[in-house]
Design a protein around this motif. Sequence first.
Motif, mmCIF file in Angstrom:
data_model
loop_
_atom_site.group_PDB
_atom_site.id
_atom_site.type_symbol
_atom_site.label_atom_id
_atom_site.label_comp_id
_atom_site.label_asym_id
_atom_site.label_seq_id
_atom_site.Cartn_x
_atom_site.Cartn_y
_atom_site.Cartn_z
ATOM 1 N N ILE A 59 16.198 -11.062 13.141
ATOM 2 C CA ILE A 59 15.138 -10.888 13.455
ATOM 3 C C ILE A 59 14.292 -11.463 13.222
ATOM 4 N N THR A 60 13.434 -11.967 13.328
ATOM 5 C CA THR A 60 11.630 -12.208 12.850
ATOM 6 C C THR A 60 10.830 -11.214 12.737
ATOM 7 N N ASP A 61 10.396 -10.620 13.933
ATOM 8 C CA ASP A 61 9.521 -9.498 13.799
ATOM 9 C C ASP A 61 9.959 -8.325 14.134
ATOM 10 N N VAL A 62 8.720 -7.380 13.349
ATOM 11 C CA VAL A 62 9.263 -6.039 13.033
ATOM 12 C C VAL A 62 9.251 -5.485 14.694
ATOM 13 N N SER A 63 8.645 -5.539 15.617
ATOM 14 C CA SER A 63 8.379 -4.642 16.994
ATOM 15 C C SER A 63 9.733 -5.072 17.762
ATOM 16 N N VAL A 64 9.908 -6.486 17.339
ATOM 17 C CA VAL A 64 11.078 -6.981 17.982
ATOM 18 C C VAL A 64 12.881 -6.404 17.649
ATOM 19 N N ALA A 65 12.436 -6.116 16.012
ATOM 20 C CA ALA A 65 13.429 -5.243 15.488
ATOM 21 C C ALA A 65 14.046 -3.925 15.868
ATOM 22 N N ILE A 66 12.734 -2.805 16.121
ATOM 23 C CA ILE A 66 12.529 -1.648 16.531
ATOM 24 C C ILE A 66 13.334 -1.220 18.129
ATOM 25 N N ASP A 67 12.870 -2.762 18.404
ATOM 26 C CA ASP A 67 12.489 -2.951 20.059
ATOM 27 C C ASP A 67 14.382 -2.061 20.542
ATOM 28 N N ARG A 68 15.256 -3.297 19.606
ATOM 29 C CA ARG A 68 16.307 -3.617 19.513
ATOM 30 C C ARG A 68 17.169 -2.512 19.320
ATOM 31 N N MET A 69 16.824 -2.285 17.940
ATOM 32 C CA MET A 69 17.180 -0.921 17.657
ATOM 33 C C MET A 69 17.192 0.579 18.632
ATOM 34 N N LEU A 70 16.696 0.736 19.036
ATOM 35 C CA LEU A 70 15.622 1.677 20.068
ATOM 36 C C LEU A 70 16.748 1.536 21.320
ATOM 37 N N GLU A 71 16.827 1.186 21.797
ATOM 38 C CA GLU A 71 17.410 0.332 22.793
ATOM 39 C C GLU A 71 19.415 0.462 22.172
ATOM 40 N N HIS A 72 19.741 0.121 21.489
ATOM 41 C CA HIS A 72 21.491 -0.004 21.193
ATOM 42 C C HIS A 72 21.253 2.189 20.701
ATOM 43 N N ILE A 73 20.482 2.884 20.587
ATOM 44 C CA ILE A 73 20.143 4.435 20.129
ATOM 45 C C ILE A 73 20.013 4.895 21.518
ATOM 46 N N GLY A 74 19.909 4.421 22.195
ATOM 47 C CA GLY A 74 19.135 4.669 23.640
ATOM 48 C C GLY A 74 20.874 5.361 23.926
ATOM 49 N N LYS A 75 21.480 4.061 24.083
ATOM 50 C CA LYS A 75 22.893 3.727 24.686
ATOM 51 C C LYS A 75 23.566 4.810 23.913
ATOM 52 N N CYS A 76 23.574 5.137 22.480
ATOM 53 C CA CYS A 76 24.510 6.157 22.263
ATOM 54 C C CYS A 76 24.430 7.664 22.330
ATOM 55 N N LYS A 77 23.051 7.409 23.280
ATOM 56 C CA LYS A 77 22.708 9.052 23.780
ATOM 57 C C LYS A 77 21.963 10.166 22.968
ATOM 58 N N LYS A 78 21.379 8.790 21.509
ATOM 59 C CA LYS A 78 20.523 10.229 20.856
ATOM 60 C C LYS A 78 19.360 10.079 21.103
ATOM 61 N N LYS A 79 18.294 10.495 20.478
ATOM 62 C CA LYS A 79 17.422 10.681 20.209
ATOM 63 C C LYS A 79 16.520 10.943 18.929
ATOM 64 N N VAL A 80 15.200 10.256 19.192
ATOM 65 C CA VAL A 80 14.098 9.615 17.723
ATOM 66 C C VAL A 80 12.500 10.580 17.939
ATOM 67 N N LEU A 81 12.966 11.569 16.875
ATOM 68 C CA LEU A 81 11.280 12.279 16.515
ATOM 69 C C LEU A 81 10.363 11.245 15.411
ATOM 70 N N ILE A 82 9.441 10.725 16.008
ATOM 71 C CA ILE A 82 8.762 10.412 14.496
ATOM 72 C C ILE A 82 7.798 11.025 14.405
ATOM 73 N N THR A 83 7.409 11.776 13.299
ATOM 74 C CA THR A 83 5.941 12.875 12.934
ATOM 75 C C THR A 83 5.418 11.604 11.905
ATOM 76 N N VAL A 84 3.746 11.869 11.971
ATOM 77 C CA VAL A 84 2.449 11.752 11.650
ATOM 78 C C VAL A 84 1.333 12.886 10.941
ATOM 79 N N ASP A 85 1.804 13.236 10.235
ATOM 80 C CA ASP A 85 1.257 13.854 9.099
ATOM 81 C C ASP A 85 -0.595 14.155 9.513
ATOM 82 N N GLU A 86 -1.824 14.123 9.598
ATOM 83 C CA GLU A 86 -2.466 14.170 9.395
ATOM 84 C C GLU A 86 -3.530 12.702 9.912
ATOM 85 N N VAL A 87 -3.378 12.148 11.361
ATOM 86 C CA VAL A 87 -3.384 10.630 11.530
ATOM 87 C C VAL A 87 -5.402 10.595 11.422
ATOM 88 N N THR A 88 -5.672 9.063 11.417
ATOM 89 C CA THR A 88 -6.591 8.675 11.242
ATOM 90 C C THR A 88 -6.473 7.360 11.940
#
Length: 345
Positions: free
Chosen positions: A119-148
Amino acid sequence: MMKNPFSLAFGKSPINYIERVMQKNEIINSFSEDNPPYQVCMVTGVRGAGKTVILTEIARYFREEEKWIVIDLSPERDLMQTMAAQLSNTSGLISLFRDAKINLSFLGLGIEMDGVPPITDVSVAIDRMLEHIGKCKKKVLITVDEVTSNEYIREFVSEFQIYMRKDYPVFLLMTGLFENIYELQNEKSLTFLYRAPKVDLRPLNEGMIANKYEKIFSITRDEAMAMARETKGYPFAFQVLGYLCWKNKTKWTENLDEYSQYLEEYVYEKLWSEMSVNDKQVVVAIAQSNNGRVSNIRELSDKSSANFSVYRDRLIKKGIITAWSYGYLEFSLPRFKEFVLKKDI
């Protein structure tokens, strides 16, 4: 000798702090539902209000849950690249991605797979990873502190909107100052953030602050309440006053000059530097008013009713002032009036 139970450090949880139980549980319970009412939540508040503390507590809770993966991202780095790197290196997911034949070698995030195009595009890579994470019934929490509202954040939040449309099990928790969250919401491609709930961290309950002081310093209830009133419920002030009393081994009334100095140097100078000239004019007028009446403050600031309302509302949302009663204004922050009266516009 016992360690000082109070802390002046920003960005980490102090030893002694007062939990915002209702706000924390609201976010945790909502994210945990089978059909969550929202997948994005923003926590706002003035500097020193405890935004990082509540984010840390929520992240810690989900890290202890087996089906959750927690990823902390910095708003000043490429969030997409960092997220891909963290997912690809998370224990338990490496074999999942290998079995799913997700070849991340081109991005430097995995080993080469024979017969599988990388895979040569990072957004495609994340998309594929999240797809399979979902199939395994797992969830992802992303935290970002002090956004601008910078390029990295805008790109990431735009992509996150796509993940939600695809019904991926991803959740985003961000903290930020009111003005930074407001600017991010006003990006044309990110208006969906207006529908995301915002948790505004207002002053702590003074009775709860008094409970802490009474227990730690073994003082009377009346003295503990007097200390609590001095902080006005401002979490950083609660830490500063307690820190100085512990360090100096003196009564709280003997630490007020040093207390004011800490508040000014750690927080108030920064708040002042970020205000517009008109904001400063209204703030100075509030400090100079002898009765706190809006009519008197408006006259002192030389603002029309319409103009004054704009700056008043903005200062309230920033957590600097409060409309404690109809037609009256006062500062939300302890000793901020004394600080303002020393400043020149």
